[in-house]
Structures are given as structure tokens and as C-alpha cells.
Enzyme design. Sequence first.
Site, short mmCIF file in Angstrom:
data_model
loop_
_atom_site.label_atom_id
_atom_site.label_comp_id
_atom_site.label_asym_id
_atom_site.label_seq_id
_atom_site.Cartn_x
_atom_site.Cartn_y
_atom_site.Cartn_z
N PRO A 1 -39.16 -24.08 62.98
CA PRO A 1 -38.24 -23.32 63.67
C PRO A 1 -37.66 -22.10 62.79
CG PRO A 1 -37.20 -25.38 63.86
CD PRO A 1 -38.26 -25.45 63.19
N GLN B 1 -37.30 -24.93 70.48
CA GLN B 1 -35.85 -26.00 69.65
C GLN B 1 -34.89 -25.08 70.69
OE1 GLN B 1 -33.67 -24.70 66.13
NE2 GLN B 1 -34.49 -26.67 65.45
N TYR C 1 -24.70 -26.74 63.42
CA TYR C 1 -24.52 -26.28 64.64
C TYR C 1 -23.75 -27.48 65.49
CZ TYR C 1 -27.04 -22.58 62.88
OH TYR C 1 -27.79 -21.46 61.97
N GLY D 1 -42.12 -23.32 56.87
CA GLY D 1 -41.25 -22.28 57.26
C GLY D 1 -41.56 -21.03 56.53
N CYS E 1 -35.11 -18.71 62.65
CA CYS E 1 -34.60 -17.43 63.37
C CYS E 1 -34.95 -16.19 63.05
CB CYS E 1 -32.90 -17.63 63.31
SG CYS E 1 -32.30 -18.99 64.19
N ARG F 1 -33.80 -32.65 65.77
CA ARG F 1 -33.69 -32.22 64.36
C ARG F 1 -32.32 -32.65 63.81
NH1 ARG F 1 -35.17 -26.71 61.15
NH2 ARG F 1 -36.98 -28.00 60.07
N LEU G 1 -39.44 -26.51 51.04
CA LEU G 1 -40.30 -26.31 49.92
C LEU G 1 -41.64 -27.03 49.79
CD1 LEU G 1 -37.78 -25.32 47.24
CD2 LEU G 1 -39.05 -23.92 48.21
#
Length: 367
Positions: A23, A104, A186, A335, A25, A234, A313
Site C-alpha cells: 500500500p 488496507q 497511525y 512499494g 498513499c 500491518r 528495499l
Amino acid sequence: MSALFTPLVMRSLDIRNRVWMAPMCQYSAPVGGERTGAPGDWHFTHLSTRAVGGAGLIMTEGTAVTAAGRITPADLGLWNDTQQAAFQRIAQGLRALGSVPAIQLTHAGRKASTARPWDGGTPLPPEYGGWRPMGPSPLPYGPGHLVPDELTVPEIRRIVGDFARAARRALDAGFQVVEVHGAHGYLIHQFLSPYTNRRGDQYGGSFSNRIRFALEVVDAVRSVWPDDLPVFFRASATDWLERPTAEGPGSGWEVEDTVRLSVELMDHGVDLLDISSGGVAPGIRKPVAPGYQVPFATAVRHKAGAPVSAVGLITDPHQAEHIVATGQADAVMLGRELLRDPYWPHRAARELDADHTWPKPYEMAHP
């Protein structure tokens, strides 16, 4: 046979490979009007391109379960019919392209109400189009950030219900996997970490109290999610807070806490732990290097016996193959590498000589 391109069966799902899209943003949802928070053409193209590119599972960016749970006003959300209808187009498209559509669900908590990164990422007070953030304790994320309102118990329970309602909408839109976002500083992570949770009630203090909100959210989501479909969670394996800081005690959430939480989450119906790290405090320096977060996923897999995905990575096909083949993780989440190369899975399959085919219209370019 390539381990990376071996299908993975989770409940009723047969996921075609172990290369999944993480995921990320996009901060590109409409702001204002009835389409606030609804995905549009950008999101459809962004996600479906990676499905054409061969990713076995496509995870949407963090999708807020309520308007106050967005990081920025331009975040995606899933709390109304307009948003649900827009997500349905995406979920159907991903399934038609052979990828598992996953979503998500998140609440930003004290990290809510900021400008988009390319607009500075600064806090947005209500008079500038923002709103009051909230959190487990009245502790701002960093200098210049608003002090969040401390959530009351009735407000906590209402947010638990918001997660359940968003999950129900995600199911009705056609998603086959739902992930609860409990990482990156979060709201759920804010309850987990003693660095951000200074409560004295049943949601603070002891480990069992601090994980209570996470388990209640998972229970609420699982109650509306079918038994034959998976739920992911997650987690940030560590806060990277080994030393005291100017803002407060250095004690934070650590790997062993994640292992303990993972055991509990599996008992509550979670099928896979999506392991990342950090995000609860600003200014933290991570020892960033290729695969630097993989050992966290491996620790959870081996110590908790939980299926895991690894992220961070992972850029080289042979690196990804080694992670899965040696049992360090069950899948890899890509990602930024998929932003650079949407067709990375196809290229990786070719390099690994895996049994994998391109879409028929593209085969002429890849004999």
C-alpha cells in the site's frame, strides 16, 4: 521451480505468486463535494497497471474508515456509497486481470489533518481546511502539530464500529482481502506503543491493555468478513526508540512485542502479518539498506508461527526469491520498486526462469 512464483493458498484464495504490491498513499482523491475520498481514474490506472504487470496481490493505499481518520484531505476513504461504488470498479478490474484485490483500512489518529507531502506535509488546523486530530493520549506527533483530543471510551468504540462498517463496504465492493493498518504511527499503533499511549484506563498501561483496541478492531472486522477470505494486519515491528528522546521516554514498541501481538492476532482470526517498522515518532534514523526490515518478518514467522510478508528495499528478483525460498517470509511486498517498474513481476519471472506468462497482447514483445 521458483518459490517466488509458487501460488499461495490462503483460505479460499489461490494467489498466483508471492510478489505483492504494498500500500502506497497517492494523496490524489477529490477534496470537497460528494466524491471526497473516492478513488478516480488515477487510482484505477495506478492499481490495474500493476495487475497487468503480474503482481499476485494488489493492496490499495491506506483507506480511512472515517473522514477524521484521513492523513490529508486528499486521502481515500470508505464511509459512504459514492466511495464504495468507485472502489467496486477497481476491485472488479483487478480480479479480471488475475490479481487478488486487497484493501488496507486505517485511521491516522494524531497524524491526521496535514497537507499533502508535496504541499509541505505541514499540519492543517480547522481554519485552513483541516480538523482536530485525536489519539489515545493528548500528545502531538511533533513540533508544530496540533495536540490531539484524547479519545473517550465511547469514541474508541465508535471507531471500532467504523472499521467494521468500512470492511463491510469493502466486501460489498468486491475486495477479497482486508488489511487492518496497525503500523507507521497511525491510530492503532499509537495505542500499541507506550511511547504514545499514556492512558490509565483499560486501553493503556499494561501490554494486554495497550493491545485491546487492536484486537477489538480485528474482531469487529472479522465479524463482517467471510470465513473463507483472509484478514491481514500491518505491524511496525519496532519503533526504533532505543534511547530516550527530548519528547519523552525512549521505551517504545519492540520486536518481541510484535511477536506477542502476532500470536494474539492469529487467535482472533488474522491470517498474515504484514511487517514493516517505525513511524510513531518523527526524526528517527533507520539503518536503511536492502532488505533491512526482512529480519523483523522472519522473527515473527519463526517465533509466532505466523505467515508474514516482508517489505523494505526489496528490489532484485534474486533477492526476493531468496527471501521466500529460505523461509524468511511467505511473500514480499514491493512499494517504490513497482512505481519505477510496474512490470517487475514479469521481468523477475524471466530472470528466475519461472513458469509465468505475460498477458497475451504483450507476448509478442517477450518471446
